[in-house]
Design a protein around this motif. Structure first.
Motif, PDB file in Angstrom:
ATOM      1  N   LEU A  78      60.588  51.187  97.261  1.00  0.00           N
ATOM      2  CA  LEU A  78      60.915  52.610  97.252  1.00  0.00           C
ATOM      3  C   LEU A  78      61.634  53.000  95.963  1.00  0.00           C
ATOM      4  CD1 LEU A  78      62.112  52.986 100.953  1.00  0.00           C
ATOM      5  CD2 LEU A  78      59.988  53.866  99.954  1.00  0.00           C
ATOM      6  N   ALA A  79      62.502  52.130  95.476  1.00  0.00           N
ATOM      7  CA  ALA A  79      63.186  52.403  94.211  1.00  0.00           C
ATOM      8  C   ALA A  79      62.195  52.427  93.050  1.00  0.00           C
ATOM      9  CB  ALA A  79      64.265  51.346  93.965  1.00  0.00           C
ATOM     10  N   ALA A  80      61.220  51.508  93.086  1.00  0.00           N
ATOM     11  CA  ALA A  80      60.198  51.480  92.037  1.00  0.00           C
ATOM     12  C   ALA A  80      59.371  52.755  92.054  1.00  0.00           C
ATOM     13  CB  ALA A  80      59.305  50.261  92.214  1.00  0.00           C
ATOM     14  N   THR A 133      59.880  54.675  83.704  1.00  0.00           N
ATOM     15  CA  THR A 133      59.260  53.348  83.795  1.00  0.00           C
ATOM     16  C   THR A 133      60.069  52.271  83.082  1.00  0.00           C
ATOM     17  OG1 THR A 133      57.854  53.935  81.901  1.00  0.00           O
ATOM     18  CG2 THR A 133      56.942  54.270  84.111  1.00  0.00           C
ATOM     19  N   ASP A 134      60.961  52.672  82.184  1.00  0.00           N
ATOM     20  CA  ASP A 134      61.814  51.673  81.519  1.00  0.00           C
ATOM     21  C   ASP A 134      62.793  51.039  82.504  1.00  0.00           C
ATOM     22  OD1 ASP A 134      60.588  52.175  79.127  1.00  0.00           O
ATOM     23  OD2 ASP A 134      62.153  53.536  78.375  1.00  0.00           O
ATOM     24  N   GLU A 135      62.998  51.703  83.645  1.00  0.00           N
ATOM     25  CA  GLU A 135      63.938  51.192  84.641  1.00  0.00           C
ATOM     26  C   GLU A 135      63.286  50.218  85.622  1.00  0.00           C
ATOM     27  OE1 GLU A 135      67.167  51.918  84.537  1.00  0.00           O
ATOM     28  OE2 GLU A 135      66.757  53.105  82.731  1.00  0.00           O
ATOM     29  N   LEU A 136      61.967  50.077  85.559  1.00  0.00           N
ATOM     30  CA  LEU A 136      61.259  49.221  86.512  1.00  0.00           C
ATOM     31  C   LEU A 136      61.591  47.744  86.287  1.00  0.00           C
ATOM     32  CD1 LEU A 136      57.730  50.913  86.423  1.00  0.00           C
ATOM     33  CD2 LEU A 136      59.403  51.008  88.303  1.00  0.00           C
ATOM     34  N   PHE A 184      51.256  47.980  89.820  1.00  0.00           N
ATOM     35  CA  PHE A 184      50.934  47.048  90.899  1.00  0.00           C
ATOM     36  C   PHE A 184      52.228  46.481  91.460  1.00  0.00           C
ATOM     37  CE2 PHE A 184      49.573  43.112  92.918  1.00  0.00           C
ATOM     38  CZ  PHE A 184      48.377  43.487  93.525  1.00  0.00           C
ATOM     39  N   LEU A 185      52.522  46.808  92.732  1.00  0.00           N
ATOM     40  CA  LEU A 185      53.716  46.283  93.391  1.00  0.00           C
ATOM     41  C   LEU A 185      53.447  44.832  93.781  1.00  0.00           C
ATOM     42  CD1 LEU A 185      54.603  49.342  95.667  1.00  0.00           C
ATOM     43  CD2 LEU A 185      55.368  48.849  93.328  1.00  0.00           C
ATOM     44  N   THR A 186      54.235  43.912  93.218  1.00  0.00           N
ATOM     45  CA  THR A 186      53.967  42.484  93.312  1.00  0.00           C
ATOM     46  C   THR A 186      55.115  41.767  94.018  1.00  0.00           C
ATOM     47  OG1 THR A 186      52.956  42.700  91.110  1.00  0.00           O
ATOM     48  CG2 THR A 186      53.258  40.459  91.967  1.00  0.00           C
ATOM     49  N   PRO A 187      54.843  40.999  95.074  1.00  0.00           N
ATOM     50  CA  PRO A 187      55.924  40.231  95.706  1.00  0.00           C
ATOM     51  C   PRO A 187      56.617  39.343  94.675  1.00  0.00           C
ATOM     52  CG  PRO A 187      53.945  40.172  97.056  1.00  0.00           C
ATOM     53  CD  PRO A 187      53.548  40.797  95.755  1.00  0.00           C
ATOM     54  N   GLU A 188      57.934  39.293  94.715  1.00  0.00           N
ATOM     55  CA  GLU A 188      58.663  38.572  93.679  1.00  0.00           C
ATOM     56  C   GLU A 188      58.266  37.106  93.588  1.00  0.00           C
ATOM     57  OE1 GLU A 188      62.757  39.159  94.512  1.00  0.00           O
ATOM     58  OE2 GLU A 188      62.769  37.955  96.347  1.00  0.00           O
ATOM     59  N   ASP A 189      57.870  36.492  94.710  1.00  0.00           N
ATOM     60  CA  ASP A 189      57.466  35.087  94.666  1.00  0.00           C
ATOM     61  C   ASP A 189      56.090  34.892  94.045  1.00  0.00           C
ATOM     62  OD1 ASP A 189      59.820  34.298  95.814  1.00  0.00           O
ATOM     63  OD2 ASP A 189      59.044  34.181  97.848  1.00  0.00           O
ATOM     64  N   ASN A 190      55.340  35.968  93.834  1.00  0.00           N
ATOM     65  CA  ASN A 190      54.035  35.891  93.171  1.00  0.00           C
ATOM     66  C   ASN A 190      54.092  36.343  91.719  1.00  0.00           C
ATOM     67  OD1 ASN A 190      52.799  36.955  96.250  1.00  0.00           O
ATOM     68  ND2 ASN A 190      52.145  35.024  95.362  1.00  0.00           N
ATOM     69  N   PRO A 213      45.870  42.179  83.754  1.00  0.00           N
ATOM     70  CA  PRO A 213      44.804  43.048  83.242  1.00  0.00           C
ATOM     71  C   PRO A 213      45.380  44.122  82.316  1.00  0.00           C
ATOM     72  CG  PRO A 213      44.572  42.714  85.605  1.00  0.00           C
ATOM     73  CD  PRO A 213      45.907  42.162  85.231  1.00  0.00           C
ATOM     74  N   ASP A 214      44.657  44.428  81.252  1.00  0.00           N
ATOM     75  CA  ASP A 214      45.113  45.439  80.298  1.00  0.00           C
ATOM     76  C   ASP A 214      45.352  46.771  80.998  1.00  0.00           C
ATOM     77  OD1 ASP A 214      44.914  43.628  78.238  1.00  0.00           O
ATOM     78  OD2 ASP A 214      42.919  44.289  77.593  1.00  0.00           O
ATOM     79  N   GLY A 215      46.513  47.353  80.712  1.00  0.00           N
ATOM     80  CA  GLY A 215      46.815  48.668  81.247  1.00  0.00           C
ATOM     81  C   GLY A 215      47.491  48.671  82.601  1.00  0.00           C
ATOM     82  N   LEU A 216      47.710  47.490  83.192  1.00  0.00           N
ATOM     83  CA  LEU A 216      48.344  47.411  84.507  1.00  0.00           C
ATOM     84  C   LEU A 216      49.776  46.911  84.367  1.00  0.00           C
ATOM     85  CD1 LEU A 216      47.735  47.756  87.577  1.00  0.00           C
ATOM     86  CD2 LEU A 216      47.267  45.296  87.628  1.00  0.00           C
ATOM     87  N   THR A 217      50.711  47.593  84.998  1.00  0.00           N
ATOM     88  CA  THR A 217      52.117  47.200  84.972  1.00  0.00           C
ATOM     89  C   THR A 217      52.465  46.525  86.289  1.00  0.00           C
ATOM     90  OG1 THR A 217      52.715  49.052  83.520  1.00  0.00           O
ATOM     91  CG2 THR A 217      54.490  48.025  84.771  1.00  0.00           C
ATOM     92  N   LEU A 218      52.933  45.284  86.200  1.00  0.00           N
ATOM     93  CA  LEU A 218      53.294  44.528  87.396  1.00  0.00           C
ATOM     94  C   LEU A 218      54.770  44.752  87.709  1.00  0.00           C
ATOM     95  CD1 LEU A 218      51.497  41.099  86.782  1.00  0.00           C
ATOM     96  CD2 LEU A 218      50.583  43.204  87.783  1.00  0.00           C
ATOM     97  N   VAL A 219      55.044  45.312  88.899  1.00  0.00           N
ATOM     98  CA  VAL A 219      56.408  45.639  89.300  1.00  0.00           C
ATOM     99  C   VAL A 219      56.871  44.641  90.358  1.00  0.00           C
ATOM    100  CG1 VAL A 219      57.916  47.424  90.216  1.00  0.00           C
ATOM    101  CG2 VAL A 219      55.905  48.065  88.856  1.00  0.00           C
ATOM    102  N   ARG A 220      58.022  44.030  90.136  1.00  0.00           N
ATOM    103  CA  ARG A 220      58.564  43.030  91.048  1.00  0.00           C
ATOM    104  C   ARG A 220      59.244  43.703  92.239  1.00  0.00           C
ATOM    105  NH1 ARG A 220      60.986  37.790  90.319  1.00  0.00           N
ATOM    106  NH2 ARG A 220      60.426  37.938  88.114  1.00  0.00           N
ATOM    107  N   VAL A 221      58.872  43.287  93.465  1.00  0.00           N
ATOM    108  CA  VAL A 221      59.531  43.803  94.658  1.00  0.00           C
ATOM    109  C   VAL A 221      59.804  42.661  95.632  1.00  0.00           C
ATOM    110  CG1 VAL A 221      58.572  46.135  94.497  1.00  0.00           C
ATOM    111  CG2 VAL A 221      57.303  44.389  95.731  1.00  0.00           C
TER     112      VAL A 221
END
Length: 363
Positions: free
Chosen positions: A343-345, A354-357, A313-319, A328-336
């Motif tokens: 695009l990098a994510a 995924t360790d680089e996210l 889940f691409l997540t705005p950094e302020d959120n 939620p279980d199984g969901l990875t929250l990615v800061r953008v």
């Protein structure tokens, strides 16, 4: 009647009475819950969400889902039982009614504002995507809004292209106010414009504005908060795109799908598969420069994303901090924070690095 039976009967009647009262008592709250999600790479109601004409497009895989929040209507009044049930639920949020529907704003105004924000988000998504891909996107200053009962009402219209003010060529919205305020209140100002319909037709066809312009003279008035000369318009920007792009998604409002529209457009316009087949969802506003902004209801959106099978889940950094409090279980929250971050994510996701996210964390 035995005392125990009488006590049980009294308690039961009291409970029934409290439940009935709870059903009848309205409370000043509204409810938010996970809404539908739509894959921007796919179809909605039988039509492609992103329709690109006159330019080569490429096959895509995976998902880039935009997410929504379902809210109770402006005229709906929750009762006490519904409010308590919502407070106790993990996938619903109860908020003050005025948070979603300010008292000084009508239902029609809320709907109109949401529609305008959605339209602007589509425009910015197109601009951000095309500029990132190296396309030239031309800008034109337009009348974004006309104030009711102002000198400009009936003379200028939303969508009119502003070519010049008092003969001075206009290249950006800020110039309009600067040129108008050079006058004293009560003086005339001359707008050189192309009417909205002609300007819109030119933008949709990718052609230059027609040379057949018209001059409209408006007598300025004095601003209510100071002595500035004004005519009662808000200037904005519209864009001419190198080829037609149509975003079809009914019954959705607000600006929060901007980032996912941008990524969907880029995926269709580039031979590289941005997701690598992964199921990615997300949210976030986006501006013309590719800056990702915060949105409301992020927790409901993460639940909606996971419910349909999203893994990232691409997540705005302020959120991020709020979203990370209940993942939620199984969901990875990615800061953008920018389009480049997103695009990098995606590059890391399709390469399975995924360790680089950059992940969301609680504060």
């Amino acid at each position: 009647m035995p005392r125990r039976t009488a006590t049980l009967l009294t308690s039961t009647l009291l409970l029934i009475g409290l439940l009935c009262a709870g059903l009848l008592i309205d409370v000043p709250y509204a409810e938010m819950s996970p809404g539908p999600t739509v894959n921007t790479l796919g179809e909605h109601d039988g039509e492609p969400v992103l329709n690109i004409e006159g330019e080569q497009t490429y096959e895509t895989s995976g998902h880039l889902n935009m997410t929504t929040v379902r809210v109770t209507g402006v005229n709906y009044r929750m009762n006490l039982v519904e409010a308590v049930a919502g407070w106790l639920s993990d996938d619903h949020a109860v908020v003050p009614h005025e948070t979603l529907y300010p008292e000084d704003v009508s239902a029609d105004e809320v709907q109109e504002q949401n529609a305008e924000e959605f339209s602007r988000s589509q425009e910015s998504a197109k601009v951000a995507a095309l500029r990132e891909l190296g396309y030239e996107v031309e800008e034109q200053t337009i009348v974004a809004a006309v104030v009711r009962d102002s000198p400009a009402e009936g003379r200028l219209h939303a969508g009119d292209a502003i070519v010049a003010v008092d003969g001075t060529k206009v290249t950006e919205p800020e110039q309009v106010a600067e040129l108008v305020t050079q006058h004293e209140a009560g003086e005339d100002v001359v707008f050189t414009i192309v009417p909205a319909e002609q300007a819109q037709a030119a933008r949709e066809s990718g052609e230059d504005l027609p040379s057949d312009t018209g001059d409209i003279t408006i007598t300025t008035t004095e601003a209510s908060d100071d002595q500035r000369a004004i005519v009662g318009i808000q200037a904005g920007v519209s864009h001419t795109f190198p080829f037609p792009i149509d975003i079809k998604l009914a019954d959705v409002g607000g600006p929060s799908a901007g980032l996912m529209f941008t990524l969907g457009l880029m995926d269709k316009l580039t031979p590289e598969d941005l997701t690598g087949g992964a199921f990615v969802a997300g949210t976030g506003t986006i501006d013309d420069e590719g800056v990702v902004g915060p949105i409301g209801g992020v927790t409901m959106k993460t639940i909606a994303a996971r419910n349909v099978g999203a893994d990232f889940f691409l997540t705005p950094e302020d959120n991020c901090a709020t979203a990370a409090e209940s993942v939620p279980d199984g969901l990875t929250l990615v800061r953008v924070g920018t389009l480049d971050d997103a695009l990098a994510a995606l590059a890391d996701i399709r390469a399975e690095n995924t360790d680089e996210l950059s992940l969301c964390e609680t504060e």
